[in-house]
Design an enzyme around this catalytic site. Structure first.
Site, mmCIF file in Angstrom:
data_model
loop_
_atom_site.group_PDB
_atom_site.id
_atom_site.type_symbol
_atom_site.label_atom_id
_atom_site.label_comp_id
_atom_site.label_asym_id
_atom_site.label_seq_id
_atom_site.Cartn_x
_atom_site.Cartn_y
_atom_site.Cartn_z
ATOM 1 N N CYS A 110 0.879 -1.166 0.000
ATOM 2 C CA CYS A 110 0.000 0.000 0.000
ATOM 3 C C CYS A 110 0.923 1.223 0.000
ATOM 4 O O CYS A 110 1.722 1.399 0.923
ATOM 5 C CB CYS A 110 -0.859 -0.051 1.266
ATOM 6 S SG CYS A 110 -1.892 1.394 1.529
ATOM 7 N N CYS A 124 -10.385 10.864 8.059
ATOM 8 C CA CYS A 124 -9.079 10.343 7.648
ATOM 9 C C CYS A 124 -7.951 11.128 8.307
ATOM 10 O O CYS A 124 -7.916 12.362 8.239
ATOM 11 C CB CYS A 124 -8.958 10.436 6.124
ATOM 12 S SG CYS A 124 -7.332 9.972 5.506
ATOM 13 N N GLY A 172 -2.421 10.417 0.514
ATOM 14 C CA GLY A 172 -2.583 11.223 -0.692
ATOM 15 C C GLY A 172 -3.721 10.804 -1.600
ATOM 16 O O GLY A 172 -4.269 9.708 -1.490
ATOM 17 N N GLU A 173 -4.082 11.717 -2.486
ATOM 18 C CA GLU A 173 -5.118 11.470 -3.485
ATOM 19 C C GLU A 173 -4.402 11.296 -4.830
ATOM 20 O O GLU A 173 -3.913 12.264 -5.415
ATOM 21 C CB GLU A 173 -6.088 12.659 -3.526
ATOM 22 C CG GLU A 173 -7.016 12.681 -4.724
ATOM 23 C CD GLU A 173 -7.732 11.352 -5.009
ATOM 24 O OE1 GLU A 173 -8.222 10.696 -4.072
ATOM 25 O OE2 GLU A 173 -7.782 10.969 -6.195
ATOM 26 N N SER A 206 -7.110 4.085 -5.781
ATOM 27 C CA SER A 206 -8.261 4.495 -4.979
ATOM 28 C C SER A 206 -8.383 6.008 -5.009
ATOM 29 O O SER A 206 -7.411 6.724 -4.767
ATOM 30 C CB SER A 206 -8.066 4.005 -3.541
ATOM 31 O OG SER A 206 -9.161 4.375 -2.740
ATOM 32 N N SER A 229 -13.900 5.979 -3.332
ATOM 33 C CA SER A 229 -14.238 6.146 -1.915
ATOM 34 C C SER A 229 -15.574 6.867 -1.815
ATOM 35 O O SER A 229 -15.628 8.086 -1.768
ATOM 36 C CB SER A 229 -13.130 6.951 -1.219
ATOM 37 O OG SER A 229 -11.919 6.233 -1.296
ATOM 38 N N LEU A 230 -16.633 6.088 -1.790
ATOM 39 C CA LEU A 230 -17.976 6.690 -1.814
ATOM 40 C C LEU A 230 -18.409 7.088 -0.399
ATOM 41 O O LEU A 230 -18.787 8.224 -0.156
ATOM 42 C CB LEU A 230 -18.974 5.710 -2.446
ATOM 43 C CG LEU A 230 -20.273 6.350 -2.929
ATOM 44 C CD1 LEU A 230 -20.033 7.272 -4.107
ATOM 45 C CD2 LEU A 230 -21.306 5.285 -3.299
ATOM 46 N N HIS A 231 -18.401 6.123 0.488
ATOM 47 C CA HIS A 231 -18.682 6.304 1.915
ATOM 48 C C HIS A 231 -20.119 6.654 2.283
ATOM 49 O O HIS A 231 -20.485 6.570 3.454
ATOM 50 C CB HIS A 231 -17.708 7.291 2.579
ATOM 51 C CG HIS A 231 -16.276 6.878 2.464
ATOM 52 N ND1 HIS A 231 -15.846 5.611 2.770
ATOM 53 C CD2 HIS A 231 -15.159 7.546 2.039
ATOM 54 C CE1 HIS A 231 -14.542 5.523 2.564
ATOM 55 N NE2 HIS A 231 -14.104 6.677 2.104
ATOM 56 N N ASN A 305 -11.511 3.096 11.116
ATOM 57 C CA ASN A 305 -10.350 3.056 11.976
ATOM 58 C C ASN A 305 -10.321 4.418 12.674
ATOM 59 O O ASN A 305 -10.006 5.412 12.036
ATOM 60 C CB ASN A 305 -9.130 2.837 11.075
ATOM 61 C CG ASN A 305 -7.895 2.568 11.863
ATOM 62 O OD1 ASN A 305 -7.945 2.035 12.958
ATOM 63 N ND2 ASN A 305 -6.775 2.958 11.302
HETATM 64 N N1 SAH Z 1 -7.232 9.437 -1.489
HETATM 65 C C1 SAH Z 1 -7.576 8.090 -1.870
HETATM 66 C C2 SAH Z 1 -6.716 7.051 -1.178
HETATM 67 C C3 SAH Z 1 -6.819 7.162 0.305
HETATM 68 S S1 SAH Z 1 -6.831 5.926 1.465
HETATM 69 C C4 SAH Z 1 -9.033 7.839 -1.543
HETATM 70 O O1 SAH Z 1 -9.611 8.618 -0.783
HETATM 71 O O2 SAH Z 1 -9.601 6.882 -2.053
HETATM 72 C C5 SAH Z 1 -7.730 4.559 0.982
HETATM 73 C C6 SAH Z 1 -9.097 4.379 1.651
HETATM 74 O O3 SAH Z 1 -9.052 4.455 3.084
HETATM 75 C C7 SAH Z 1 -10.090 5.438 1.206
HETATM 76 O O4 SAH Z 1 -11.288 4.809 0.849
HETATM 77 C C8 SAH Z 1 -10.287 6.260 2.460
HETATM 78 O O5 SAH Z 1 -11.498 6.935 2.466
HETATM 79 C C9 SAH Z 1 -10.187 5.205 3.536
HETATM 80 N N2 SAH Z 1 -9.973 5.737 4.870
HETATM 81 C C10 SAH Z 1 -9.328 6.870 5.222
HETATM 82 N N3 SAH Z 1 -9.350 7.038 6.552
HETATM 83 C C11 SAH Z 1 -10.007 5.977 7.067
HETATM 84 C C12 SAH Z 1 -10.335 5.580 8.386
HETATM 85 N N4 SAH Z 1 -9.997 6.321 9.426
HETATM 86 N N5 SAH Z 1 -11.011 4.420 8.544
HETATM 87 C C13 SAH Z 1 -11.364 3.662 7.483
HETATM 88 N N6 SAH Z 1 -11.071 3.997 6.203
HETATM 89 C C14 SAH Z 1 -10.402 5.135 6.002
#
Ligand code: SAH
Length: 364
Positions: A110, A124, A172-173, A206, A229-231, A305
């Site tokens: 990763c 995050c 990072g993005e 991602s 990353s929809l959420h 997390n």
């Molecule tokens: N910027 C990219 C890659 C980031 S990390 C993105 O947002 O997709 C990869 C994944 O971890 C993303 O889906 C992000 O939303 C998720 N993530 C970030 N912080 C988190 C946390 N505290 N708990 C669970 N997932 C988390």
């Protein structure tokens, strides 16, 4: 604090540009092939050990062509030595991390594409400190090369293994650092000796959902796996959980992902961090199911997390189960991600979190 640009590295350049550069440095173009073989195929960045390379050119390559971009600061392992988090210092003192995870049949790294992140997702940890800077293609690729070397050398518990997967899920993005990320994807997926020879399907990018970036990626015709990353399925909450949603709405992001799936023939992933009483209600699962039932998508649920100081936490197990069942009832493929690396802050959004409490740069 040094603000100099990272030194140019072999892995920053395309195959043709590498050959041109090697000639500019006064070496015949075929030396570029040898350098590629050592670096990308054998994961060896120490010209002093290259017996097929002229001794009087080794120093030049060491200094100019393969300058050291990552200096190990420390490594922490857990899961019986099968998960390892590496903290790296870049030439300007900036710190980034990568995490290596070994499974029975594969090994995944990763990696980070930026130091920090500008996307500001409130759950995050990386987002909280903002963006420090973009990484170069060389800096991104070097994380993969280091992981491949660690896998082969048997440093990871379970014996030597080939690095099989790469996920852009560290700091990072990736689509906010498009050119460098794309060159690093080329380095990772191009066949040896010009690249590491890891199949595009085994690389996952991602993104928060930068639609313009997804559309550009479609044109590259490199079928990496896309994760979005929809959420949450509704714009109202997503505007706060993933602030870029104010620019590109859920429907636009999914339309871009659909187009990506159509062009590449690849199913995409929807990342969904389950946050207790925030986005884990049964009605949201239902809305998500309806949204995805006819799409070529797979849902990856991630138990949140918790980040230091945040009031949010992971969902109750029963709510997680209801969420999974609801999606399954719609015929949407769903998995719950394991929580590898949690105890070393190696889990999602946690990379370098502990270090943000101390200065993340050193003067040099
Ligand atoms: N910027 C990219 C890659 C980031 S990390 C993105 O947002 O997709 C990869 C994944 O971890 C993303 O889906 C992000 O939303 C998720 N993530 C970030 N912080 C988190 C946390 N505290 N708990 C669970 N997932 C988390």
């Amino acid at each position: 604090m040094s603000r100099t640009k990272p030194p140019q590295h072999f892995a920053d350049l395309s195959r043709d540009a590498r050959r041109g550069w090697i000639q500019e440095l006064g070496l015949p173009a075929f030396r570029a092939n040898q350098i590629s073989t050592h670096y990308f195929q054998h994961h060896n960045d120490d010209p002093d050990t290259w017996s097929d390379f002229p001794a009087n050119a080794r120093e030049l390559v060491k200094e100019k062509v393969l300058p050291r971009l990552l200096t190990p600061v420390r490594s922490i392992t857990c899961d019986g030595g099968k998960t390892r988090k590496d903290l790296w210092r870049l030439h300007d003192g900036v710190l980034v991390e990568s995490v290596l995870m070994r499974y029975s049949d594969r090994a995944t790294v990763c990696i980070s594409s930026q130091a920090g992140c500008g996307m500001n997702c409130p759950f995050c940890a990386t987002g909280q400190a903002g963006l420090t800077r973009n990484l170069t293609a060389g800096e991104i690729t070097a994380q993969v090369v280091a992981a491949a070397r660690a896998c082969e050398s048997g440093e990871i518990a379970g014996g030597p293994i080939r690095l099989s997967n790469v996920v852009f899920m560290g700091m990072g993005e990736p689509l906010a650092n498009y050119n460098a990320v794309l060159q690093s994807i080329r380095n990772i997926t191009t066949a040896v000796p010009d690249g590491l020879g890891i199949g595009a399907r085994s690389v996952t990018l991602s993104t928060v959902g930068i639609v313009s970036g997804i559309e550009k990626l479609i044109e590259e015709s490199i079928p990496v796996t896309l994760a979005v990353s929809l959420h949450t399925p509704d714009d109202e909450l997503r505007d706060t959980l993933v602030p870029i949603n104010e620019r590109w709405k859920v429907s636009e992001v999914l339309a871009a992902a659909d187009k990506y799936a159509e062009k590449t023939g690849r199913r995409y992933s929807i990342e969904y961090a389950l946050i207790r009483d925030i986005n884990d209600q049964a009605w949201r699962a239902d809305l998500l199911g309806r949204l995805l039932k006819n799409r070529n998508a797979h849902v990856n649920l991630i138990p949140l997390n918790p980040t230091p100081g945040s009031k949010w936490t992971a969902s109750r197990k029963e709510d997680e189960r209801t969420f999974v069942r609801t999606l399954e009832n719609y015929g949407v493929p769903v998995t719950v991600r394991d929580t590898r690396g949690r105890e070393i802050d190696g889990a999602c959004g946690q990379l370098a979190a502990a270090e943000t409490l101390i200065p993340t740069r050193t003067d040099n």
